[in-house]
Scaffold this active site. Sequence first.
Site, PDB file in Angstrom:
ATOM      1  N   ASP A 315     -13.408  -5.317  -0.295  1.00  0.00           N
ATOM      2  CA  ASP A 315     -13.751  -6.630  -0.095  1.00  0.00           C
ATOM      3  C   ASP A 315     -14.340  -6.928   1.150  1.00  0.00           C
ATOM      4  OD1 ASP A 315     -13.187  -9.414  -0.506  1.00  0.00           O
ATOM      5  OD2 ASP A 315     -11.558  -9.372   0.579  1.00  0.00           O
ATOM      6  N   ASP A 578      -7.184  -7.093   1.090  1.00  0.00           N
ATOM      7  CA  ASP A 578      -6.283  -7.476   1.548  1.00  0.00           C
ATOM      8  C   ASP A 578      -5.787  -8.863   1.048  1.00  0.00           C
ATOM      9  OD1 ASP A 578      -8.418  -9.215   2.366  1.00  0.00           O
ATOM     10  OD2 ASP A 578      -7.429  -9.427   4.241  1.00  0.00           O
ATOM     11  N   ASP A 582      -7.174  -9.430  -4.559  1.00  0.00           N
ATOM     12  CA  ASP A 582      -7.530  -7.824  -4.395  1.00  0.00           C
ATOM     13  C   ASP A 582      -6.596  -6.999  -5.114  1.00  0.00           C
ATOM     14  OD1 ASP A 582     -10.040  -8.234  -3.042  1.00  0.00           O
ATOM     15  OD2 ASP A 582      -8.839  -8.655  -1.313  1.00  0.00           O
ATOM     16  N   ASN A 671       6.034  38.453  -9.992  1.00  0.00           N
ATOM     17  CA  ASN A 671       5.772  36.934  -9.913  1.00  0.00           C
ATOM     18  C   ASN A 671       6.366  36.147  -8.653  1.00  0.00           C
ATOM     19  OD1 ASN A 671       4.275  34.566 -11.164  1.00  0.00           O
ATOM     20  ND2 ASN A 671       6.163  33.896 -11.945  1.00  0.00           N
TER      21      ASN A 671
END
Length: 841
Positions: A315, A578, A582, A671
């Site tokens: 934005d 913000d 948005d 392992n």
Amino acid sequence: MTTTDQTSLTRGLSSAEATERRRRSGPNQIVPKHRRHLVWEFLARFQNPLVLILLAAIGISALTGDMTGSWVIGLIVVASVTLDFFQEHRAGQAAERLAAQVAVTVCVLRDGIRRDLPLAQLVPGDVVFLSAGNLVPADGLALAVEDFFVNQAQLTGEPYPVEKRASLSPTPETWDPDAPDAILMGSSVVSGSATLLVMRTGILTAFGQISTSLNRQPPATAFERGTRQFGILIMRLTFGLVLFVLLVNIALHRPLLESFLFAVALAVGLTPELLPMIVSVTLARGAMRMAHKKVIVKRLSAIQDMGSMDVLCTDKTGTLTEARICLERHVNALNQESLRVLQFAYLNSAFETGLKSPLDDAILQHSEIKIDGWKKLDEVPFDFERRRVSVLLEGHEGRILVAKGAPEDILALCTDYEDIDGVPTALGAVDRDRIDALFSALGEDGFRILAIAWRKVPATQDRAVLTDEVALVFAGFAAFLDPPKASAADALAAMANSGVAVKIITGDNEKVTRYVCAQLGVTVSGVLTGKDIAGMNDDALRARVADVNIFCRANPAQKNRIILALKSRGHVVGYLGDGINDAPSLHTADVGISVNSAVDVAKQAAAMILLQNDLNVLHTAILEGRRTFGNVMKYIMMATSSNFGNMFSMAGAALVLPFLPMLPLQILLNNLLYDISEMPLPLDNVDDEDLIMPKRWDMAFIRNFMLTIGPISSVFDLLTFYLLIRLLKADEALFHTGWFVESIATQVLVIFVIRTRRNPLRSHPQAWLTRLSLGVVGLSILLPFSPLANQLGFVPLPLEFFGLLIVMLLLYLTLVEFGKRWFYRRYAASPLAALARRTPE
């Protein structure tokens, strides 16, 4: 919606009609979705294929009698899932925050009487009265207005108050939410008053649609898609290999139980049970590093998504700009910066007593202007018909009338202008054309403009009236702008240099956005407006988004479509915003980023929050994400190459050896020791060249690496089998012991080759990784000589074995290094080439 007749406009709805409409349309509330119980939300995290594999490994370990291994894997899985759950849980509260943004009661006309009613009781067709300071309670149509301005920055991104006009045809059928007579829920009334006909309530409002979008499950992020694909890859390989081993052993008429235990031990060995821990610790460490740089990470996986991000949508207002109006220029009729223009503007704003706008506040920020010696005599207040305010002042220049207002109206009243020396000069046609051209040029640059003019009045005049606003001297223009943040230009440049394309998506107009781009050094490659986007289907938008980097006059739904179009092209998308408008985009993006000054809704929807007014931390976050990705990929590439190579070797050896190549317990111990050696990987150093460009999960890349390095490991293992049997004449116990030590040594030490694209001698690992890796190799060598040897099925190794081991290790690591170099030349010649290859369009 039913047609609103004239009676309902003058008397409002009847109580009975309002009750019926509320029954049909529901209460005027933004209701969050019904949330599942926390237990079910937690259990849903176990649906990931990789987690399911690890759960199966827990059961297999328990069946083979390895309860310790079962508990270790279980603790890793539960700790990882729990950490992820608690980090993300609070982000689900975004919709509730929206409900707190609107008024509680509203003045409504019902049954011909004005009354205050709870907000929830509003229905379509209600007539509502608004005044300065009110929050708009629903979407509606302006029936009547008086000097009515609203602030809708949080919905549209436009920082200036917007004037609303009364509708000429107040009917629901002709209502347009984008028209000047439309007033939207969530806006705040700056000045004036209005009568509003309610058109939409609750979740049907523009504000409600934002809330609804936050309640939807967001698309899977790049990190989630990657881990799911990797889990499916591991699941297929494990199932295929285990099935192969079982069938071979059954065909060779070997004991069924022993063959089954061997197969399930292989399955455990193939399972990257340490991956959740590696990912969680690496991400948690990254979050701590980001916290020191004033960045709060709400969703841990967002750090890795930042490393994969190749498109940042942002934005404009409040993110790239300061979200406050500043007086940028004060120029005379000749387009020269003029202190007199600033002085006249300051005098007017300082002494006017009516409604002060944000533009007045911006003028008054110039405290260097002194008004000592000036006093106010009278004022012609601002009104929305004249669009100007005049003050009568007395000072060292005598008595003067100073006017400030809309340029078109002020210029129409001027007969002179100030020349370069400040002397009034007749305003001819040529001069007027030049001033008009200056006005247009400033407008093209995105400035909000006020004209400043003045005239002398008789020394005896102490009153000001409308008729005094004639024969003015044009002083110049005051030009205003929401300025870019000081850190924005450097941050955007750094991201562009790091392979992140920046796209600006704003509710503001194109002129303003182009000017801000020029200030920030952003080259405009293409522009789409909200109107353009509205006329495109998703396929058309998908075809255009790659070439366009400015999207203007975009509403929240259109911002969301842009992000989804970019994601559908294979991009990993971040969004920086913000405002309320948005929030859906922050929710949809792979990584949503907000700032500390954002509204609560935006901060709740975001995955990261910047606590300081410095966008350079964005670039730091990107590098941290790439560092995190690099360390996770080291483990994955180890697990899918050397580790898989050893497991394949075991499966292949089962075909030719008269006994199992390694006991089930030894496979599990192998392992476990290997996993211990890899635990410091989250702390490892990452080469600078691995931070240059975006990185992402790529199953083809992982598969090709496995097919390149894995066979080297398998061939080397087969050579080891041959040497053990031919040179050392190994029986079953010696074979098991020798291959156990060799397997651990090769699996662990090869990390120093695989962890870097460089020559391993020129890339320094983290100290703890070195210490623990060498310690595990040393432990594996000592185990055959320890008191536990008999229980583990080991026997002491002859001295000749260790000389052979050293030679074999050097040969193996050399072969892997050559294989690695060939792979990167063949599949990923450079970070740029790798990015291009792995970014589908």
